[in-house]
Structure formats: structure tokens, C-alpha cells
Scaffold this motif. Sequence first.
Motif, PDB file in Angstrom:
ATOM      1  N   TRP A 205       0.834  -1.206   0.000  1.00 35.18           N
ATOM      2  CA  TRP A 205       0.000   0.000   0.000  1.00 35.18           C
ATOM      3  C   TRP A 205       0.869   1.256   0.000  1.00 35.18           C
ATOM      4  O   TRP A 205       1.984   1.239   0.514  1.00 35.18           O
ATOM      5  CB  TRP A 205      -0.897   0.030   1.237  1.00 35.18           C
ATOM      6  CG  TRP A 205      -1.860  -1.107   1.302  1.00 35.18           C
ATOM      7  CD1 TRP A 205      -1.730  -2.240   2.052  1.00 35.18           C
ATOM      8  CD2 TRP A 205      -3.080  -1.234   0.580  1.00 35.18           C
ATOM      9  NE1 TRP A 205      -2.807  -3.071   1.845  1.00 35.18           N
ATOM     10  CE2 TRP A 205      -3.655  -2.475   0.947  1.00 35.18           C
ATOM     11  CE3 TRP A 205      -3.744  -0.431  -0.339  1.00 35.18           C
ATOM     12  CZ2 TRP A 205      -4.862  -2.925   0.429  1.00 35.18           C
ATOM     13  CZ3 TRP A 205      -4.954  -0.880  -0.848  1.00 35.18           C
ATOM     14  CH2 TRP A 205      -5.503  -2.112  -0.472  1.00 35.18           C
ATOM     15  N   PRO A 206       0.328   2.358  -0.517  1.00 33.33           N
ATOM     16  CA  PRO A 206       1.035   3.641  -0.381  1.00 33.33           C
ATOM     17  C   PRO A 206       1.220   3.984   1.099  1.00 33.33           C
ATOM     18  O   PRO A 206       0.490   3.487   1.966  1.00 33.33           O
ATOM     19  CB  PRO A 206       0.097   4.647  -1.057  1.00 33.33           C
ATOM     20  CG  PRO A 206      -0.767   3.832  -1.952  1.00 33.33           C
ATOM     21  CD  PRO A 206      -0.893   2.486  -1.302  1.00 33.33           C
ATOM     22  N   GLU A 207       2.179   4.847   1.379  1.00 31.35           N
ATOM     23  CA  GLU A 207       2.562   5.128   2.770  1.00 31.35           C
ATOM     24  C   GLU A 207       1.391   5.553   3.652  1.00 31.35           C
ATOM     25  O   GLU A 207       1.220   5.030   4.752  1.00 31.35           O
ATOM     26  CB  GLU A 207       3.650   6.202   2.800  1.00 31.35           C
ATOM     27  CG  GLU A 207       4.162   6.481   4.199  1.00 31.35           C
ATOM     28  CD  GLU A 207       5.274   7.513   4.233  1.00 31.35           C
ATOM     29  OE1 GLU A 207       5.742   7.800   5.346  1.00 31.35           O
ATOM     30  OE2 GLU A 207       5.665   8.033   3.178  1.00 31.35           O
ATOM     31  N   LYS A 208       0.584   6.506   3.208  1.00 25.98           N
ATOM     32  CA  LYS A 208      -0.524   6.993   4.047  1.00 25.98           C
ATOM     33  C   LYS A 208      -1.536   5.877   4.314  1.00 25.98           C
ATOM     34  O   LYS A 208      -2.000   5.698   5.442  1.00 25.98           O
ATOM     35  CB  LYS A 208      -1.211   8.197   3.399  1.00 25.98           C
ATOM     36  CG  LYS A 208      -2.354   8.782   4.224  1.00 25.98           C
ATOM     37  CD  LYS A 208      -1.966   9.098   5.663  1.00 25.98           C
ATOM     38  CE  LYS A 208      -1.480  10.484   5.814  1.00 25.98           C
ATOM     39  NZ  LYS A 208      -1.192  10.851   7.204  1.00 25.98           N
TER      40      LYS A 208
ATOM     41  N   GLN B 274      -0.967   2.740   4.415  1.00 26.73           N
ATOM     42  CA  GLN B 274      -0.351   1.790   5.346  1.00 26.73           C
ATOM     43  C   GLN B 274      -0.326   2.342   6.772  1.00 26.73           C
ATOM     44  O   GLN B 274      -0.578   1.624   7.730  1.00 26.73           O
ATOM     45  CB  GLN B 274       1.063   1.427   4.903  1.00 26.73           C
ATOM     46  CG  GLN B 274       1.657   0.280   5.679  1.00 26.73           C
ATOM     47  CD  GLN B 274       0.848  -1.005   5.538  1.00 26.73           C
ATOM     48  OE1 GLN B 274       0.571  -1.446   4.429  1.00 26.73           O
ATOM     49  NE2 GLN B 274       0.456  -1.591   6.649  1.00 26.73           N
ATOM     50  N   GLN B 275      -0.031   3.642   6.910  1.00 28.35           N
ATOM     51  CA  GLN B 275      -0.012   4.257   8.241  1.00 28.35           C
ATOM     52  C   GLN B 275      -1.383   4.154   8.902  1.00 28.35           C
ATOM     53  O   GLN B 275      -1.484   3.804  10.083  1.00 28.35           O
ATOM     54  CB  GLN B 275       0.381   5.739   8.147  1.00 28.35           C
ATOM     55  CG  GLN B 275       1.841   5.997   7.990  1.00 28.35           C
ATOM     56  CD  GLN B 275       2.097   7.484   7.868  1.00 28.35           C
ATOM     57  OE1 GLN B 275       1.671   8.123   6.905  1.00 28.35           O
ATOM     58  NE2 GLN B 275       2.787   8.032   8.841  1.00 28.35           N
TER      59      GLN B 275
ATOM     60  N   ASP C 120      -2.110   0.559   9.804  1.00 27.82           N
ATOM     61  CA  ASP C 120      -1.338   0.161  10.982  1.00 27.82           C
ATOM     62  C   ASP C 120      -1.930   0.760  12.255  1.00 27.82           C
ATOM     63  O   ASP C 120      -1.991   0.101  13.296  1.00 27.82           O
ATOM     64  CB  ASP C 120       0.124   0.589  10.843  1.00 27.82           C
ATOM     65  CG  ASP C 120       0.892  -0.226   9.816  1.00 27.82           C
ATOM     66  OD1 ASP C 120       0.397  -1.292   9.388  1.00 27.82           O
ATOM     67  OD2 ASP C 120       1.992   0.218   9.431  1.00 27.82           O
TER      68      ASP C 120
ATOM     69  N   THR D  41      -0.590   8.445  12.338  1.00 27.15           N
ATOM     70  CA  THR D  41      -1.118   8.777  11.011  1.00 27.15           C
ATOM     71  C   THR D  41      -0.602  10.115  10.491  1.00 27.15           C
ATOM     72  O   THR D  41      -0.918  10.506   9.379  1.00 27.15           O
ATOM     73  CB  THR D  41      -2.660   8.808  11.020  1.00 27.15           C
ATOM     74  OG1 THR D  41      -3.104   9.792  11.963  1.00 27.15           O
ATOM     75  CG2 THR D  41      -3.230   7.451  11.384  1.00 27.15           C
TER      76      THR D  41
ATOM     77  N   ASN E 152       4.456  10.369  12.074  1.00 26.80           N
ATOM     78  CA  ASN E 152       4.847   9.011  12.430  1.00 26.80           C
ATOM     79  C   ASN E 152       6.261   8.942  13.003  1.00 26.80           C
ATOM     80  O   ASN E 152       7.051   8.071  12.634  1.00 26.80           O
ATOM     81  CB  ASN E 152       4.701   8.077  11.224  1.00 26.80           C
ATOM     82  CG  ASN E 152       4.614   6.625  11.640  1.00 26.80           C
ATOM     83  OD1 ASN E 152       4.319   6.302  12.781  1.00 26.80           O
ATOM     84  ND2 ASN E 152       4.881   5.735  10.708  1.00 26.80           N
TER      85      ASN E 152
ATOM     86  N   THR F 293       8.758   7.729  15.301  1.00 30.60           N
ATOM     87  CA  THR F 293       8.772   6.465  16.027  1.00 30.60           C
ATOM     88  C   THR F 293       8.901   6.632  17.529  1.00 30.60           C
ATOM     89  O   THR F 293       8.145   6.014  18.296  1.00 30.60           O
ATOM     90  CB  THR F 293       9.896   5.552  15.494  1.00 30.60           C
ATOM     91  OG1 THR F 293       9.734   5.426  14.080  1.00 30.60           O
ATOM     92  CG2 THR F 293       9.845   4.183  16.132  1.00 30.60           C
TER      93      THR F 293
END
Length: 139
Positions: A49-52, A54-55, A58, A106, A109, A111
Amino acid sequence: MTVQAILAPLFAQVLLTFALMIWMAQTRFAAARAGKVTPNKGSPRTFGWPEKAQQVADSFHNQLELPPLFYVLVTLALVTKEADLLFVAMSWAFVASRYVHAYVHTGRNRTMTRFRCYFVGALILLAMWAIFAIRILAA
């Protein structure tokens, strides 16, 4: 404490989970329509998936980790009548940590910031369980 006061933080946590689920669906459908993901065999979690998207996914899945322990505890505290002002205040603190965690997760991010938010929430929930267990076992 009233039932409403005890359940309000739980409802707020459920709202966050459903909001993230809807956002996840929107970002995933948009990515799929735009041809930015190629489904393959296996779990949709491995589709690239594109980054957003996926964020958000998750973050949604993260709401299925600690919060179930919160849901169980609120239910038990309600049934056993062990929910007092401290319990409700700690419930709101836990839920606030989940909202901040989702915001960080979101957003940029970061860490370590995300980890701190998660850790604070986990400690609050652990303390809530410890207090509840002591009260029940000491009765």
C-alpha cells in the motif's frame, strides 16, 4: 460513578477505532482505484500500500492490541461496581493516549514519539488493572 461516566471513555475509544477503520477503507479504496497497489495472493497487509494508506491501516490494527484489555477492564469494573472517580480519570487518560498515539501514527509518524504515547497508555492500563485486581482480591 454513573454508568454514563464509566462508559463514556469506552465509547470514545470505540469511536476512534471505527473512525480509523473508515479512514483505512477510504485510503485503501482510493489507492486501489488509482492503481497504486497490486493485489496478490495472501493477506491485504502485504499488498504494498502507499505510505498513508499503510499508516492508517497500521494505526487501525494497533487499536486491536491494547484496547481490548481496556474494554474487558471497564466491563469488569462496571459489573463489580469498582469504577470510581480514579478509575474514570485513568480511563480518560488511557483513551487520550490512544488518540495522541493515532494522531502521531497517522501524521509524521515519529517512532520515538509514537512509542512514548503507546508506553504511557500501556502503563496507565497496567496501573488500572493492578488497582482493580488489588481491590477485588482484598475484598
